[in-house]
Scaffold this active site. Structure first.
Site, PDB file in Angstrom:
ATOM      1  NE  ARG A  78      -2.237  -1.186   3.758  1.00 44.34           N
ATOM      2  CZ  ARG A  78      -1.815  -0.330   4.551  1.00 44.34           C
ATOM      3  NH1 ARG A  78      -2.037   0.872   4.381  1.00 44.34           N
ATOM      4  NH2 ARG A  78      -1.167  -0.841   5.605  1.00 44.34           N
ATOM      5  CE1 TYR A 219       2.290  -7.201  -4.121  1.00 40.38           C
ATOM      6  CE2 TYR A 219       1.273  -6.295  -2.256  1.00 40.38           C
ATOM      7  CZ  TYR A 219       1.964  -7.325  -2.792  1.00 40.38           C
ATOM      8  OH  TYR A 219       2.734  -8.435  -2.026  1.00 40.38           O
ATOM      9  CE  LYS A 228      -6.891  -3.946   4.937  1.00 43.64           C
ATOM     10  NZ  LYS A 228      -5.877  -4.058   5.547  1.00 43.64           N
ATOM     11  CG  HIS A 248      -7.378  -3.084   9.888  1.00 40.22           C
ATOM     12  ND1 HIS A 248      -5.913  -2.516  10.034  1.00 40.22           N
ATOM     13  CD2 HIS A 248      -7.153  -4.193   9.113  1.00 40.22           C
ATOM     14  CE1 HIS A 248      -5.270  -3.456   9.202  1.00 40.22           C
ATOM     15  NE2 HIS A 248      -5.955  -4.251   8.840  1.00 40.22           N
ATOM     16  CB  SER A 270      -0.818  -3.328   8.112  1.00 39.12           C
ATOM     17  OG  SER A 270      -1.922  -2.749   7.807  1.00 39.12           O
ATOM     18  CB  CYS A 272       0.500  -6.020  13.965  1.00 37.88           C
ATOM     19  SG  CYS A 272       1.709  -4.753  13.843  1.00 37.88           S
ATOM     20  CG  ASP A 295      -7.451  -7.320   6.691  1.00 42.03           C
ATOM     21  OD1 ASP A 295      -6.365  -6.948   7.654  1.00 42.03           O
ATOM     22  OD2 ASP A 295      -7.540  -6.401   5.948  1.00 42.03           O
ATOM     23  NE  ARG A 386       0.287  -8.481   2.546  1.00 44.34           N
ATOM     24  CZ  ARG A 386      -0.385  -7.974   3.572  1.00 44.34           C
ATOM     25  NH1 ARG A 386      -1.326  -8.657   3.953  1.00 44.34           N
ATOM     26  NH2 ARG A 386       0.135  -7.191   4.536  1.00 44.34           N
TER      27      ARG A 386
HETATM   28  P1  GTP Z   1      -2.258  -7.473   7.706  1.00 42.90           P
HETATM   29  O1  GTP Z   1      -2.686  -8.835   6.468  1.00 42.90           O
HETATM   30  O2  GTP Z   1      -1.373  -6.785   6.989  1.00 42.90           O
HETATM   31  O3  GTP Z   1      -3.222  -6.878   8.111  1.00 42.90           O
HETATM   32  O4  GTP Z   1      -1.458  -8.478   8.877  1.00 42.90           O
HETATM   33  P2  GTP Z   1      -1.868  -9.341   9.938  1.00 42.90           P
HETATM   34  O5  GTP Z   1      -2.394  -8.313  11.076  1.00 42.90           O
HETATM   35  O6  GTP Z   1      -2.902 -10.193   9.344  1.00 42.90           O
HETATM   36  O7  GTP Z   1      -0.524  -9.922  10.441  1.00 42.90           O
HETATM   37  P3  GTP Z   1      -0.214 -11.484  10.281  1.00 42.90           P
HETATM   38  O8  GTP Z   1      -1.112 -12.282  10.927  1.00 42.90           O
HETATM   39  O9  GTP Z   1      -0.140 -11.894   8.973  1.00 42.90           O
HETATM   40  O10 GTP Z   1       1.251 -11.524  10.793  1.00 42.90           O
HETATM   41  C1  GTP Z   1       2.190 -10.823  10.414  1.00 42.90           C
HETATM   42  C2  GTP Z   1       3.737 -11.334  10.809  1.00 42.90           C
HETATM   43  O11 GTP Z   1       3.784 -11.357  12.123  1.00 42.90           O
HETATM   44  C3  GTP Z   1       4.002 -12.732  10.115  1.00 42.90           C
HETATM   45  O12 GTP Z   1       5.111 -12.827   9.700  1.00 42.90           O
HETATM   46  C4  GTP Z   1       3.773 -13.556  11.345  1.00 42.90           C
HETATM   47  O13 GTP Z   1       4.500 -14.610  11.381  1.00 42.90           O
HETATM   48  C5  GTP Z   1       4.112 -12.699  12.417  1.00 42.90           C
HETATM   49  N1  GTP Z   1       3.135 -12.995  13.667  1.00 42.90           N
HETATM   50  C6  GTP Z   1       2.085 -13.052  14.000  1.00 42.90           C
HETATM   51  N2  GTP Z   1       1.716 -13.665  15.015  1.00 42.90           N
HETATM   52  C7  GTP Z   1       2.928 -13.324  15.843  1.00 42.90           C
HETATM   53  C8  GTP Z   1       2.902 -13.756  17.384  1.00 42.90           C
HETATM   54  O14 GTP Z   1       2.002 -14.053  18.085  1.00 42.90           O
HETATM   55  N3  GTP Z   1       4.252 -13.664  17.573  1.00 42.90           N
HETATM   56  C9  GTP Z   1       5.230 -13.323  16.844  1.00 42.90           C
HETATM   57  N4  GTP Z   1       6.509 -13.330  17.185  1.00 42.90           N
HETATM   58  N5  GTP Z   1       4.980 -13.178  15.568  1.00 42.90           N
HETATM   59  C10 GTP Z   1       3.781 -13.178  14.856  1.00 42.90           C
HETATM   60  C1  SPV Z   2      -3.006  -4.463   5.342  1.00 49.62           C
HETATM   61  O1  SPV Z   2      -2.027  -3.758   4.952  1.00 49.62           O
HETATM   62  O2  SPV Z   2      -3.440  -4.292   6.275  1.00 49.62           O
HETATM   63  C2  SPV Z   2      -3.455  -5.592   4.529  1.00 49.62           C
HETATM   64  C3  SPV Z   2      -2.798  -5.760   3.112  1.00 49.62           C
HETATM   65  O3  SPV Z   2      -4.208  -6.211   5.010  1.00 49.62           O
HETATM   66  S1  SPV Z   2      -3.548  -4.794   1.866  1.00 49.62           S
HETATM   67  O4  SPV Z   2      -4.611  -5.422   1.260  1.00 49.62           O
HETATM   68  O5  SPV Z   2      -2.604  -4.362   0.859  1.00 49.62           O
HETATM   69  O6  SPV Z   2      -3.999  -3.401   2.540  1.00 49.62           O
HETATM   70 MN    MN Z   3      -5.049  -5.859   7.115  1.00 46.75          MN
END
Ligand code: GTP
Ligand code: SPV
Ligand code: MN
Length: 602
Positions: A78, A219, A228, A248, A270, A272, A295, A386
């Site tokens: 983004r 992207y 979003k 979110h 994002s 996290c 999400d 992704r």
């Molecule tokens: P968006 O799709 O961008 O909104 O991200 P998200 O909030 O869904 O994050 P996601 O669950 O994909 O995790 C992002 C990164 O953080 C990945 O590399 C995970 O492996 C890592 N991660 C997620 N949960 C944990 C956790 O509990 N501990 C640690 N150390 N890393 C984590």
């Molecule tokens: C985020 O950035 O919070 C995502 C990926 O879930 S995107 O669809 O690119 O916004």
């Molecule tokens: Mn997201």
């Protein structure tokens, strides 16, 4: 494919406004052809086959019906700097959004859109955010010149003829115009990921008109406009007008050993941890988790006065790096087939790979298409690589994930990525305190946006890049929703899975073990356990955090549950400056919470 005299022909559209809009955009963008999508598998397969034939999509032998894409190196996430919330008055967008007057922004963008689809097919994608026909669902129509977008929208939303039927002749939809901004002249060789240079990228929202214009990027959230742009930025503005919430947030259901269900919605910025928590495999015996969404949550107060949530999406657009069988097995099992991978590495046996998925392969092709070996000092997959996968493929998807009325939320979680200061978990004293926690949430920036990574910033409710109006008014909306919900309002907690030791090691194992923290929340909700008061909120008593079977050093636990008053005091000036930005829009109730925190810290 010749769309003439078929349902793919825009002449077949019965919705008058849609027909007229398609005509206008056709004249503006001058595509070589127009094609109305029906959402069928045959359509997906045909469009994907075209991309495979052109070399844009790489079929993967190891995963059935799955393809790898490599984006242009300039178009990998983004673009918050190029994202606009456009109202007649700057103050309506507030201090956290980029703003340009709608007249000026439209003038600029019309210049860019003029003839921008030359040589390409213009796809018309009717889609529903939320189960088709659900009282909480909204219909959008995306016009795009990107086949990659068409296939991703097929997975991420409900696309097709059924949506047009629900729309009917007079129904309302949210127009979402997208172009990659790369017209093709006759005889010109197409690139494998056409897009416009950064200074021509615009991700624009006109909330007063429920209108989205996106230009120049192919992207993720820049281009898949249901996500979003519609489901958060436009929907948040609609939600405020109409008295509901667009957040979110992931949604999960936890069932305790006695069979009692808890519905939890969590907002983390994002990259996290939303997708990971949404697909949690509890490590504590007898507890079961189901995924409802990873999400976005749309929530409305139901007839019984509780807050009901639906997931408006139909797929996962998940972060690949870090995803592995030992961290998120349910995600791994969701991506065995029918997946679109973007910016992952390609292995020699025709599979995808990314950092931490498994031991590195001896050789791979990296996300830029170059040879890669593990001795390289850069990753093989992009940090924001992704996967796009149907939600229905998740083995623990809840049988109720498409329930039109949604599920009643008991618990809200806020959080972020903080190496220090913020404890593993704390609970809000009351709703206003919980809203204060959300409003002051801070997190280290990630690769989900183009920009610096690892910088601490306030990201209120994980909505900083996604709130479609003035953030101060958004805080007020949260307070107003709490007033309406009264004693049926969800309980609010704040978590931090990302604490590190001085040596940079994780203090908490995370992932499935996060179930231990959720269990404590559920027991708090049921009134089974006491909590300890602290200046920042309620903390678990050590004996109430179920650590059975976990080899966690005692020092780690002490550190994870410590409230360092001096470190928190050091945060106060930043919180003050953060609130000050919202000026007259800042609710007094939250300034009051800041004062109370200051007093508790002494
Ligand atoms: P968006 O799709 O961008 O909104 O991200 P998200 O909030 O869904 O994050 P996601 O669950 O994909 O995790 C992002 C990164 O953080 C990945 O590399 C995970 O492996 C890592 N991660 C997620 N949960 C944990 C956790 O509990 N501990 C640690 N150390 N890393 C984590
Ligand atoms: C985020 O950035 O919070 C995502 C990926 O879930 S995107 O669809 O690119 O916004
Ligand atoms: Mn997201």
């Amino acid at each position: 494919m010749n769309p003439q005299n078929t349902k793919h022909d825009p002449a077949s559209l019965v919705n008058k406004q849609l027909k007229q809009w398609v005509q206008e955009i056709n004249e503006l963008c001058a595509p070589a052809a127009i094609y109305v999508c029906d959402g069928s598998k045959a359509e997906y397969d045909r469009i994907m086959a075209e991309m495979a034939a052109s070399g844009m999509a790489i079929p993967l032998e190891k995963r059935s019906n799955s393809f790898l894409f490599r984006s242009d190196p300039s178009d990998v996430a983004r673009v918050e700097d190029r994202t606009y919330i456009s109202y007649p008055e700057r103050d309506q967008a507030g201090p956290t959004n980029n703003w340009v007057h709608p007249d000026e922004l439209k003038r600029t963008m019309l210049g860019l859109y003029k003839g921008c689809m030359k040589g390409r097919t213009m796809y018309v994608i009717p889609f529903s955010m939320g189960p088709v026909g659900s009282p909480l669902a909204k219909i959008g129509v995306e016009i795009t010149d990107s086949r990659y977008v068409v296939c991703n929208m097929h997975i991420m939303t409900r696309v097709g003829t059924r949506v047009l039927e629900v729309l009917g002749a007079e129904g309302e939809f949210i127009p979402c115009l997208h172009s990659i901004g790369a017209p093709l002249e006759p005889g010109q060789q197409d690139s494998s990921w056409p897009c416009a240079p950064i200074e021509q990228k615009y991700i624009s929202h006109f909330p007063d008109e429920n209108l989205i214009w996106s230009y120049g990027s192919g992207y993720g959230g820049n281009a898949l406009l249901g996500k979003k742009c519609l489901a958060l930025r436009i929907a948040s503005a609609m939600a405020r007008r109409e008295g509901w919430m667009a957040e979110h947030m992931l949604i999960l259901r936890l069932t305790n050993p006695q069979g009692r269900q808890f519905h939890i919605a969590g907002a983390f910025p994002s990259a996290c941890g939303k997708t990971n928590l949404a697909m949690l495999m509890p490590t504590i015996p007898g507890w079961k988790a189901e995924c409802l969404g990873d999400d976005i949550a749309w929530m409305k107060i139901g007839p019984d006065g509780r807050l009901y949530a639906i997931n408006p999406e139909a797929g996962f657009f998940g972060v690949a790096p870090g995803t592995a069988y030992n961290t998120n097995p349910m995600a791994m099992d969701s991506i065995k087939e029918n997946v679109i991978f973007t910016n992952c590495a390609l292995t020699d046996d025709s599979d995808v790979w990314w950092e931490l998925m498994s031991p590195p392969p001896a050789h791979a092709i990296d996300w830029k298409g170059k040879d890669w070996t593990p001795d390289k000092d850069y990753p093989a997959a992009h940090a924001n690589a992704r996967f796009t996968a149907p939600a229905s493929q998740c083995p623990i998807i809840s049988p109720d994930w498409e329930k039109p009325e949604g599920v009643p939320i008991d618990i809200f979680i806020f959080g972020g990525r903080r190496a220090s200061v913020v404890p593993l978990v704390h609970e809000a004293y009351d709703w206003d305190h919980g809203v204060f926690m959300g409003a002051t949430a801070a997190s280290e920036t990630t690769a989900a946006n183009i920009g610096a990574v690892g910088n601490l910033r306030r990201d209120p409710f994980a909505m900083l890049p996604f709130c479609g109006y003035h953030m101060g008014d958004y805080f007020a909306h949260w307070l107003a929703m709490g007033d309406r919900l009264g004693d049926k309002a969800p309980r609010i907690f704040y978590v931090n899975w990302f604490r590190k030791t001085a040596e940079g090691k994780w203090l908490w194992p995370g992932f499935g073990d996060n179930s231990r923290v959720l269990k404590w929340m559920c027991e708090r909700f049921e009134g089974k356990v006491q909590a300890q008061e602290s200046p920042i909120g309620l903390l678990p008593l050590k004996q109430d955090l179920d650590l059975t079977g976990l080899k966690l050093p005692a020092d780690n636990l002490t550190e994870l549950l410590k409230v360092d008053a001096a470190a928190w005091k050091a945060e106060l000036p930043d919180i003050e400056a953060h609130f000050k930005k919202f000026d007259s829009h800042m609710p007094a109730r939250l300034s009051n919470q800041l004062q109370k925190l200051r007093e508790r810290l002494g």
